[in-house]
Design a protein around this motif. Structure first.
Motif, short mmCIF file in Angstrom:
data_model
loop_
_atom_site.label_atom_id
_atom_site.label_comp_id
_atom_site.label_asym_id
_atom_site.label_seq_id
_atom_site.Cartn_x
_atom_site.Cartn_y
_atom_site.Cartn_z
N VAL A 129 49.20 15.11 16.18
CA VAL A 129 49.95 13.92 15.77
C VAL A 129 51.38 14.28 15.40
O VAL A 129 52.32 13.55 15.73
CB VAL A 129 49.25 13.23 14.58
CG1 VAL A 129 50.08 12.05 14.08
CG2 VAL A 129 47.86 12.75 14.97
N ALA A 130 51.57 15.43 14.76
CA ALA A 130 52.93 15.86 14.38
C ALA A 130 53.79 16.10 15.61
O ALA A 130 54.98 15.74 15.63
CB ALA A 130 52.85 17.12 13.53
N GLN A 131 53.21 16.70 16.64
CA GLN A 131 53.98 16.94 17.87
C GLN A 131 54.37 15.63 18.53
O GLN A 131 55.50 15.47 19.02
CB GLN A 131 53.14 17.79 18.85
CG GLN A 131 52.86 19.20 18.38
CD GLN A 131 54.09 20.11 18.41
OE1 GLN A 131 55.19 19.69 18.78
NE2 GLN A 131 53.90 21.34 17.99
N VAL A 132 53.46 14.67 18.52
CA VAL A 132 53.75 13.35 19.09
C VAL A 132 54.85 12.66 18.28
O VAL A 132 55.80 12.09 18.84
CB VAL A 132 52.47 12.48 19.11
CG1 VAL A 132 52.82 11.04 19.47
CG2 VAL A 132 51.45 13.04 20.09
N LEU A 133 54.74 12.70 16.96
CA LEU A 133 55.75 12.07 16.11
C LEU A 133 57.11 12.72 16.27
O LEU A 133 58.15 12.04 16.26
CB LEU A 133 55.32 12.16 14.64
CG LEU A 133 54.16 11.25 14.23
CD1 LEU A 133 53.65 11.64 12.84
CD2 LEU A 133 54.59 9.78 14.25
N LYS A 134 57.13 14.03 16.43
CA LYS A 134 58.39 14.74 16.62
C LYS A 134 59.10 14.25 17.88
O LYS A 134 60.31 13.99 17.88
CB LYS A 134 58.14 16.24 16.72
CG LYS A 134 59.39 17.08 16.81
CD LYS A 134 59.04 18.57 16.78
CE LYS A 134 60.30 19.43 16.83
NZ LYS A 134 59.96 20.88 16.77
N LYS A 135 58.33 14.06 18.94
CA LYS A 135 58.89 13.56 20.20
C LYS A 135 59.40 12.13 20.04
O LYS A 135 60.49 11.78 20.51
CB LYS A 135 57.85 13.63 21.30
CG LYS A 135 58.34 13.16 22.66
CD LYS A 135 57.25 13.26 23.72
CE LYS A 135 57.75 12.75 25.06
NZ LYS A 135 56.67 12.80 26.09
N ILE A 136 58.61 11.28 19.38
CA ILE A 136 59.01 9.89 19.18
C ILE A 136 60.29 9.81 18.36
O ILE A 136 61.21 9.03 18.68
CB ILE A 136 57.88 9.11 18.49
CG1 ILE A 136 56.68 8.94 19.43
CG2 ILE A 136 58.38 7.74 18.02
CD1 ILE A 136 55.48 8.27 18.79
N CYS A 137 60.38 10.60 17.30
CA CYS A 137 61.57 10.59 16.45
C CYS A 137 62.80 11.06 17.22
O CYS A 137 63.90 10.52 17.05
CB CYS A 137 61.35 11.47 15.21
SG CYS A 137 60.18 10.77 14.03
N GLN A 138 62.64 12.08 18.05
CA GLN A 138 63.76 12.56 18.86
C GLN A 138 64.24 11.49 19.81
O GLN A 138 65.45 11.30 20.03
CB GLN A 138 63.33 13.81 19.63
CG GLN A 138 63.15 15.04 18.77
CD GLN A 138 62.55 16.22 19.52
OE1 GLN A 138 61.96 16.06 20.59
NE2 GLN A 138 62.67 17.41 18.95
N GLU A 139 63.30 10.74 20.41
CA GLU A 139 63.67 9.67 21.34
C GLU A 139 64.42 8.55 20.62
O GLU A 139 65.40 8.01 21.14
CB GLU A 139 62.42 9.11 22.00
CG GLU A 139 61.73 10.10 22.94
CD GLU A 139 60.40 9.58 23.42
OE1 GLU A 139 59.92 8.54 22.87
OE2 GLU A 139 59.81 10.17 24.34
N ARG A 140 63.97 8.20 19.42
CA ARG A 140 64.57 7.08 18.70
C ARG A 140 65.85 7.48 17.99
O ARG A 140 66.67 6.62 17.67
CB ARG A 140 63.56 6.50 17.72
CG ARG A 140 62.36 5.88 18.44
CD ARG A 140 61.47 5.09 17.51
NE ARG A 140 60.40 4.44 18.27
CZ ARG A 140 60.52 3.28 18.87
NH1 ARG A 140 61.66 2.63 18.82
NH2 ARG A 140 59.50 2.76 19.55
N GLN A 141 66.01 8.76 17.72
CA GLN A 141 67.23 9.23 17.05
C GLN A 141 68.38 9.37 18.02
O GLN A 141 69.54 9.29 17.65
CB GLN A 141 66.95 10.58 16.37
CG GLN A 141 67.99 10.97 15.34
CD GLN A 141 67.76 10.27 14.01
OE1 GLN A 141 67.50 9.09 13.94
NE2 GLN A 141 67.89 11.01 12.93
N SER A 142 68.06 9.59 19.31
CA SER A 142 69.11 9.84 20.30
C SER A 142 69.76 8.53 20.74
O SER A 142 69.25 7.46 20.54
CB SER A 142 68.50 10.54 21.51
OG SER A 142 67.48 9.75 22.10
#
Length: 210
Positions: A197-210
């Motif tokens: 779940v942490a790996q998935v959240l990390k990817k989601i946050c990177q997408e939304r932060q960019s």
């Protein structure tokens, strides 16, 4: 409100005015099953079930407490019948203490690994308040001009993405102007699930932060 199945509660010691809990999440009964505890000293305060049914009597008459709830007409009794099998199952896998210890330790270790992967922190550094659930900060900025509605929409979008695209779920929320998630530990979960779940959240946050 209690969390039967994941916390030990001694009602004789705590002497609450009222106490309620669901049973489906932590005790493993069917949904729609819960407990309402009302000490005898407060029985007179409860005059009707909801919906009001045949057990109701008009003041000044007083109905026996249990008869208020005996038959509301719309109840599905099957969830109530699942309590005994749920307790038997819990005993068969080690009992209450073993289940609680496992879930609390998993929340602590799982939250620690999530924070390491995300490069953030857990909310409760001491671990005293985990109670089988852990809050971990997300590497995502809160918009300083964002409206509450915008934040709620983003929270819902993230949770929906977790369910539909990644077959997992955690609750996302804002506290102290930071984004957090709350993850729950269960007997069928392992630290590797928290890592996923942490790996998935990390990817989601990177997408939304960019």
């Amino acid at each position: 409100m209690g969390l039967v199945g994941i916390t030990s509660t001694n009602l004789r010691e705590s002497q609450p005015d009222f106490w309620t809990t669901n049973c489906h999440k932590w005790l493993y009964t069917k949904r729609g099953c819960g407990v309402l505890y009302v000490p005898r000293r407060n029985h007179h305060l409860i005059r009707t079930s909801f919906p009001t049914s045949w057990g109701y009597v008009s003041p000044p008459a007083v109905q026996e407490f249990h008869k208020i709830f005996d038959w509301t007409g719309t109840n599905d009794l099957i969830p109530l019948l699942s309590i005994t099998p749920a307790l038997d199952f819990r005993q068969s896998i080690g009992g209450e203490k073993k289940i609680m210890d496992y879930c609390n330790n998993l929340a602590k270790e799982g939250g620690k690994r999530m924070a390491e992967i995300l490069g953030t922190e857990v909310m409760d550094h001491s671990g005293e308040l985990l109670n089988a659930m852990v809050n971990v900060r997300l590497p995502l900025d809160v918009s300083p001009n964002g409206l509450l509605w915008d934040h709620l929409n983003l929270s819902q979008a993230m949770m929906q993405q977790l369910i539909e695209d990644h077959d997992c779920f955690v609750a996302a929320f804002i506290h102290d102007e930071k984004w957090w998630i709350r993850a729950s530990a269960q007997i069928w979960a392992e630290v590797s699930d928290f890592e996923y779940v942490a790996q998935v959240l990390k990817k989601i946050c990177q997408e939304r932060q960019s």
